[in-house]
Structure formats: structure tokens, C-alpha cells
Design an enzyme around this catalytic site. Structure first.
Site, PDB file in Angstrom:
ATOM      1  N   ASP A 138       3.447  45.144  57.652  1.00 28.59           N
ATOM      2  CA  ASP A 138       2.004  45.352  57.951  1.00 28.59           C
ATOM      3  C   ASP A 138       1.321  46.340  56.663  1.00 28.59           C
ATOM      4  O   ASP A 138       1.896  46.801  56.086  1.00 28.59           O
ATOM      5  CB  ASP A 138       2.132  46.285  59.302  1.00 28.59           C
ATOM      6  CG  ASP A 138       2.791  45.626  60.333  1.00 28.59           C
ATOM      7  OD1 ASP A 138       2.283  44.339  60.408  1.00 28.59           O
ATOM      8  OD2 ASP A 138       3.366  46.206  61.246  1.00 28.59           O
ATOM      9  N   LYS A 139      -0.005  46.485  56.932  1.00 31.98           N
ATOM     10  CA  LYS A 139      -0.816  47.044  55.974  1.00 31.98           C
ATOM     11  C   LYS A 139      -0.122  48.623  55.618  1.00 31.98           C
ATOM     12  O   LYS A 139      -0.149  49.102  54.548  1.00 31.98           O
ATOM     13  CB  LYS A 139      -2.267  46.979  56.680  1.00 31.98           C
ATOM     14  CG  LYS A 139      -3.127  48.079  55.354  1.00 31.98           C
ATOM     15  CD  LYS A 139      -4.359  48.367  56.320  1.00 31.98           C
ATOM     16  CE  LYS A 139      -5.392  49.200  55.387  1.00 31.98           C
ATOM     17  NZ  LYS A 139      -6.747  49.586  55.989  1.00 31.98           N
TER      18      LYS A 139
END
Length: 303
Positions: A138-139
Site C-alpha cells: 500500500d501507498k
């Protein structure tokens, strides 16, 4: 668009359609062929089929070979932290806050943009916006990712992920004091019917298993290491919430009152896999990023 017609011989009878087609050309990977089948670019006796179709003798296979798409993502010079690189594979340490690959309307500033500038040879299996990307984090999760530089490497690494033979260990800080030192969460994951942007535990979800052990108890928080047996979207974040210990800082799955650290305290610190060409087991470890170390120190003092 180039077209090719092939008639199934007796020796190919019973073969899966994707295997039969990929064996016709050394440059065609099975994963790539499966995508052609899903896109309707493969007809058997004039009709589309599924990827698991078993060939019969004299079947006439018509393949419409798609033109290679031009990559829309733009190469950008970035200061990437490369841990390993050869002609087949690359291991990179992604910083917190960086998106892995572009999406329509968001074509710059991602890890893929930086990888495209760094090296021109990335596998094309995942299409124009995700070249070389075998798996994602994830970011706001930092840590190690493996990247395929050709289709052979891509297929090998994906197969290792499917077989759950890749070592993936994460460090995390969660809310609450976990009383037991070791635990396993075995709970299927799927889209949340109330929020399609989120994942949750659902009866008909995909098999998902997370192992964890406690590294340090910090008052109202616990520092843990998680090892993925499977790799579902948001798996650690959802599993830890499910057992009552959501990740600190997590804006999606954490409590309303959580730490203001710009996203979940989660770091993909250890990554191990077999080299696609040599079969040698490689393992890499990335230290905790500065914000994570600082948070641990603050919790040790104030936790």
C-alpha cells in the site's frame, strides 16, 4: 493485429488451452496467453473459451495477437533505494507515501515511473501501467518489493507467490497490548459489501493466513512482526483489526482516535524468494524507516 491459426494435434489432446498456445512461441508466457483468452483474443472452433479449457484433437485455435501497447506512464528520475539487481529481477525499498503503479489520471510520481527511468527492461505481463510489478504494498506501507525485468522472471515470481513460497515479513505497531506472544489469523478476505473500497472478513472470501509474534509491548500499543502465508489486499491491516488490534495510524481500518503519522505503521522488512533463473534462494532485509524508529522511541518513553 496479427492472427495465427493452429490445429490441435493428437499429442496436444487434453492439454489446457493456455499451455497449448504458450508452447507455440517461446516469447509467449502462459500468463500473457491467459490474458489474451480472458480478453477474447483466442477462439476455439470460432468460439471464446475459458483458460482451463481442455483441448480436443482437431480443435482449430484462432489467436488474434494484440499489438503491444505504448506505455503511457512517463519515466521519471528518482532516488530509488535498490537492494539487488541483475538481468532478471530487481529488489527495491519503497518509501512510505509512494504509490506503486500509475492509475488512469494519476500517471506520475509512482514507483513504476522511477523504475522506468532506472531500467528500460521491465516485464510487460501486467500491461502498460504496471510493467514489472509482481506484487504491491500500500501507498503508506514502506518496504521491499521484487520487480520482474522480463516475462520469464515475472511468471516465476508470480508462481512462487501463488505457491506461498515467498518469505514476506512485516513489522507493525498495533493498538492494544497483545497478551500472547504468538498467534495466527486464518480468516477469508473479500470486498466489504458496505464499502467496496475496503476489505473485510467474509465467509465466501479468499483464503488468507497471517502469522504474528510480539516483539515488544509498549503500554497501550504492541510492536509485532507478521509473516504472510497468503498475500491478499490489505491482509495484515484487516486481520489485525479483526482480532481487535488494529494498526496504529491506519486511516481506513484503525480506530477514530489513532496516531497521526500519515498512515499505518507497517513496514515490509524482509523479502525472500528463489531467483527465477538460478533457483538460488535470496533474502533481503530493509531496516525500519526513520519515522517508525522515532515512533517506537516515543512509545517507549510515553507508552
Amino acid at each position: 493485429m496479427e492472427k495465427m491459426v493452429h490445429t490441435i494435434a493428437e499429442r496436444e489432446k487434453g492439454d489446457r488451452i493456455d499451455k497449448a498456445i504458450s508452447s507455440l512461441n517461446a516469447d509467449w508466457s502462459r500468463t500473457q496467453v491467459q490474458q489474451w483468452i480472458k480478453d477474447g483474443d483466442v477462439l476455439v472452433n470460432g468460439k471464446p473459451v475459458k483458460t482451463n479449457y481442455k483441448c480436443a484433437e482437431h480443435d482449430v485455435i484462432e489467436i488474434s495477437i494484440p499489438e503491444p501497447e505504448e506505455l503511457d506512464a512517463i519515466p521519471e528520475k528518482m532516488d530509488l533505494e535498490i537492494y539487488y539487481e541483475d538481468g532478471d529481477v530487481l529488489v527495491v525499498n519503497k518509501p512510505k507515501g509512494m504509490v506503486v503503479h500509475p492509475a488512469p489520471g494519476h500517471l506520475t510520481g509512482t514507483l513504476v515511473n522511477g523504475l522506468m527511468y532506472h531500467c528500460k527492461d521491465l516485464s510487460g505481463i501486467n500491461g502498460v501501467l504496471r510493467p514489472g510489478i509482481v506484487h504491491r504494498i500500500d501507498k503508506d506501507t514502506s518496504g521491499l518489493l521484487m520487480v520482474a525485468k522480463n516475462d520469464m522472471a515475472h511468471e516465476s515470481l508470480v508462481n512462487q507467490l501463488v505457491e506461498n513460497s515467498v518469505t514476506r515479513k512485516y513489522k507493525a505497531i498495533v493498538h492494544g497490548s497483545i497478551p500472547h506472544d504468538y498467534g495466527t489469523v486464518d480468516a477469508p478476505l473479500g470486498r466489504d459489501p458496505k464499502d467496496r473500497q475496503s476489505m473485510t472478513v467474509v465467509d465466501n472470501g479468499k483464503h488468507a493466513v497471517t502469522h504474528f509474534h510480539v516483539l515488544e509491548r509498549l503500554g497501550h500499543f504492541t510492536f509485532i512482526e507478521c509473516q504472510l502465508e497468503t498475500g491478499r489486499t490489505h491482509q495484515i491491516r484487516v486481520h489485525m483489526k479483526y482480532i481487535g488490534y488494529p494498526l496504529a495510524g491506519d486511516p481506513k481500518y484503525g480506530p477514530k482516535k489513532t496516531l497521526d503519522i500519515g498512515g499505518q505503521a507497517l513496514h515490509a522488512g524482509i523479502l525472500g524468494f528463489k531467483h527465477p533463473r538460478t533457483g538460488e534462494y535470496l533474502e533481503f532485509e530493509a531496516p525500519l524507516p526513520g519515522y517508525f524508529d522515532n515512533l517506537l522511541e516515543d512509545l517507549r518513553k510515553n507508552g
